[in-house]
Enzyme design. Structure first.
Site, PDB file in Angstrom:
ATOM      1  N   GLY A  31       0.846  -1.292   0.099  1.00  0.00           N
ATOM      2  CA  GLY A  31       0.090   0.201   0.117  1.00  0.00           C
ATOM      3  C   GLY A  31       0.673   1.298  -0.203  1.00  0.00           C
ATOM      4  N   THR A  33       1.250   3.802   2.277  1.00  0.00           N
ATOM      5  CA  THR A  33       2.083   4.150   3.437  1.00  0.00           C
ATOM      6  C   THR A  33       3.224   3.070   3.481  1.00  0.00           C
ATOM      7  OG1 THR A  33      -0.273   4.571   4.163  1.00  0.00           O
ATOM      8  CG2 THR A  33       1.753   4.910   5.732  1.00  0.00           C
ATOM      9  N   ASP A  86       3.126  -2.461   8.361  1.00  0.00           N
ATOM     10  CA  ASP A  86       2.203  -2.280   7.330  1.00  0.00           C
ATOM     11  C   ASP A  86       1.283  -1.251   7.641  1.00  0.00           C
ATOM     12  OD1 ASP A  86       0.692  -3.108   5.098  1.00  0.00           O
ATOM     13  OD2 ASP A  86       0.448  -5.301   5.786  1.00  0.00           O
ATOM     14  N   GLY A  87       0.332  -0.946   6.650  1.00  0.00           N
ATOM     15  CA  GLY A  87      -0.640  -0.013   6.942  1.00  0.00           C
ATOM     16  C   GLY A  87      -2.011  -0.640   7.119  1.00  0.00           C
ATOM     17  N   ALA A  88      -3.117   0.154   7.111  1.00  0.00           N
ATOM     18  CA  ALA A  88      -4.522  -0.674   7.229  1.00  0.00           C
ATOM     19  C   ALA A  88      -5.431   0.315   6.732  1.00  0.00           C
ATOM     20  CB  ALA A  88      -4.537  -0.489   8.974  1.00  0.00           C
ATOM     21  N   ASP A  89      -6.644  -0.011   6.464  1.00  0.00           N
ATOM     22  CA  ASP A  89      -7.743   0.779   5.954  1.00  0.00           C
ATOM     23  C   ASP A  89      -8.627   1.201   7.008  1.00  0.00           C
ATOM     24  OD1 ASP A  89      -7.095   0.528   3.149  1.00  0.00           O
ATOM     25  OD2 ASP A  89      -7.594  -1.806   3.534  1.00  0.00           O
ATOM     26  N   ARG A 101      -7.219  -3.565   0.877  1.00  0.00           N
ATOM     27  CA  ARG A 101      -7.711  -2.665  -0.212  1.00  0.00           C
ATOM     28  C   ARG A 101      -6.772  -2.884  -1.251  1.00  0.00           C
ATOM     29  NH1 ARG A 101      -8.907   3.470  -0.582  1.00  0.00           N
ATOM     30  NH2 ARG A 101      -7.043   3.617   0.906  1.00  0.00           N
ATOM     31  N   GLY A 102      -5.529  -2.953  -0.954  1.00  0.00           N
ATOM     32  CA  GLY A 102      -4.557  -3.352  -2.214  1.00  0.00           C
ATOM     33  C   GLY A 102      -4.539  -4.661  -2.664  1.00  0.00           C
ATOM     34  N   GLU A 108      -0.261 -10.534   3.695  1.00  0.00           N
ATOM     35  CA  GLU A 108      -0.069  -9.598   4.744  1.00  0.00           C
ATOM     36  C   GLU A 108      -0.379 -10.314   6.056  1.00  0.00           C
ATOM     37  OE1 GLU A 108      -1.013  -5.364   2.487  1.00  0.00           O
ATOM     38  OE2 GLU A 108      -2.585  -6.415   3.475  1.00  0.00           O
TER      39      GLU A 108
HETATM   40  C1  5RP Z   1      -3.179  -3.795   1.216  1.00  0.00           C
HETATM   41  C2  5RP Z   1      -3.445  -3.057   2.449  1.00  0.00           C
HETATM   42  C3  5RP Z   1      -2.898  -1.826   2.798  1.00  0.00           C
HETATM   43  O1  5RP Z   1      -2.156  -1.840   4.036  1.00  0.00           O
HETATM   44  C4  5RP Z   1      -3.896  -0.607   3.258  1.00  0.00           C
HETATM   45  O2  5RP Z   1      -5.201  -0.826   2.018  1.00  0.00           O
HETATM   46  C5  5RP Z   1      -3.764   0.640   3.513  1.00  0.00           C
HETATM   47  O3  5RP Z   1      -3.172   1.151   2.237  1.00  0.00           O
HETATM   48  P1  5RP Z   1      -2.767   2.789   2.193  1.00  0.00           P
HETATM   49  O4  5RP Z   1      -1.256   2.626   2.884  1.00  0.00           O
HETATM   50  O5  5RP Z   1      -2.432   2.873   0.771  1.00  0.00           O
HETATM   51  O6  5RP Z   1      -3.591   3.677   2.828  1.00  0.00           O
HETATM   52  O7  5RP Z   1      -4.110  -3.512   3.455  1.00  0.00           O
HETATM   53  O8  5RP Z   1      -3.666  -4.840   0.863  1.00  0.00           O
END
Ligand code: 5RP
Length: 233
Positions: A31, A33, A86-89, A101-102, A108
């Site tokens: 993602g 981030t 990692d990131g999160a939604d 979302r990715g 992950e």
């Molecule tokens: C990808 C993910 C991402 O960590 C999540 O969608 C956050 O994305 P971004 O950093 O672009 O807001 O779970 O599968």
């Protein structure tokens, strides 16, 4: 993405990279981030001689990490990881999350589960009081029998969409699977929904990440807040 949100993600990424120490094994998320994190770690590798061994949750992150000078190894070579970032939604007050979302959620989740310390980087738009309020819930399913699996998912929620690319073709994950996006609305009991979804043949993994965040970094364009996961009541 608005410039202030990009700056917030950048601030979170810099704070996350500062937690990565020399010699660590690192899980890299996916993602936007996570990509900023990779860029910052690469800078530390090239300019300060930071030595790390990393596994990645997506082909895209792997490619970016290698370009940045980070050593990426086959996840099969590593049993545990010192740190996973990692990131999160969405993330709720108990640090339960929606991710995917990715479309990288299966990898992950495996990488997060292998992590000794899991750090999540988000901008200030991601914390929510209840999961499911802003985003659909991604579920990774087998391509084999996908229409039957989708019909089972549809018994549980208002609407299910098979994720597609802009050209209308199905989105295919790095592992060759499909993503079903579930229109759940606010999720009352994430643990119970997770168990129900995993019981459906054809469901490989869900975007509900429970007990997989130890440290949360929330940033806006000027501040960074770091919190440890609250202890269960
Ligand atoms: C990808 C993910 C991402 O960590 C999540 O969608 C956050 O994305 P971004 O950093 O672009 O807001 O779970 O599968």
């Amino acid at each position: 993405m608005p410039e202030s949100q990009e700056k917030a993600k950048q601030n979170a990424a810099i704070a996350g990279a500062a937690m990565v120490l020399h010699g660590m094994t690192v899980g890299l998320g996916s993602g936007t981030t996570a990509e900023l994190l990779v860029a910052e770690l690469g800078r530390r590798v090239r300019h300060f001689g930071l030595m790390i061994t990393a596994v990645s949750t997506s082909e895209r992150t792997s490619d970016l990490a290698k370009l940045a000078g980070i050593q990426i190894v086959d996840p099969a070579e590593i049993k545990t990881l010192d740190i996973v970032i990692d990131g999160a939604d969405e993330i709720d007050p108990q640090f339960r999350m929606i991710k995917g979302r990715g479309g990288a959620l299966l990898r992950e989740k495996i990488v997060a589960a292998a992590g000794h310390k899991r750090i999540i980087l988000v901008d200030q738009t991601k914390p929510v009081l209840q999961l499911g309020t802003r985003h659909h819930l991604p579920v990774e399913i087998a391509a084999f029998g996908q229409h039957w699996t989708l019909s089972q998912l549809l018994k549980l929620v208002q609407k299910v969409t098979l994720r597609t690319l802009p050209n209308g073709m199905p989105f295919i994950t790095d592992g060759g699977n499909r993503i079903a996006d579930l229109h759940t609305g606010p999720i009352l009991n994430p643990e119970s929904l997770q168990a129900t979804l995993l019981a459906i043949p054809g469901v490989y993994e869900t975007g509900l990440f429970i007990d997989l965040c130890d440290v949360l970094i929330v940033a806006n364009s000027t501040n960074v807040q770091i919190s440890n996961r609250p202890k269960p009541a």
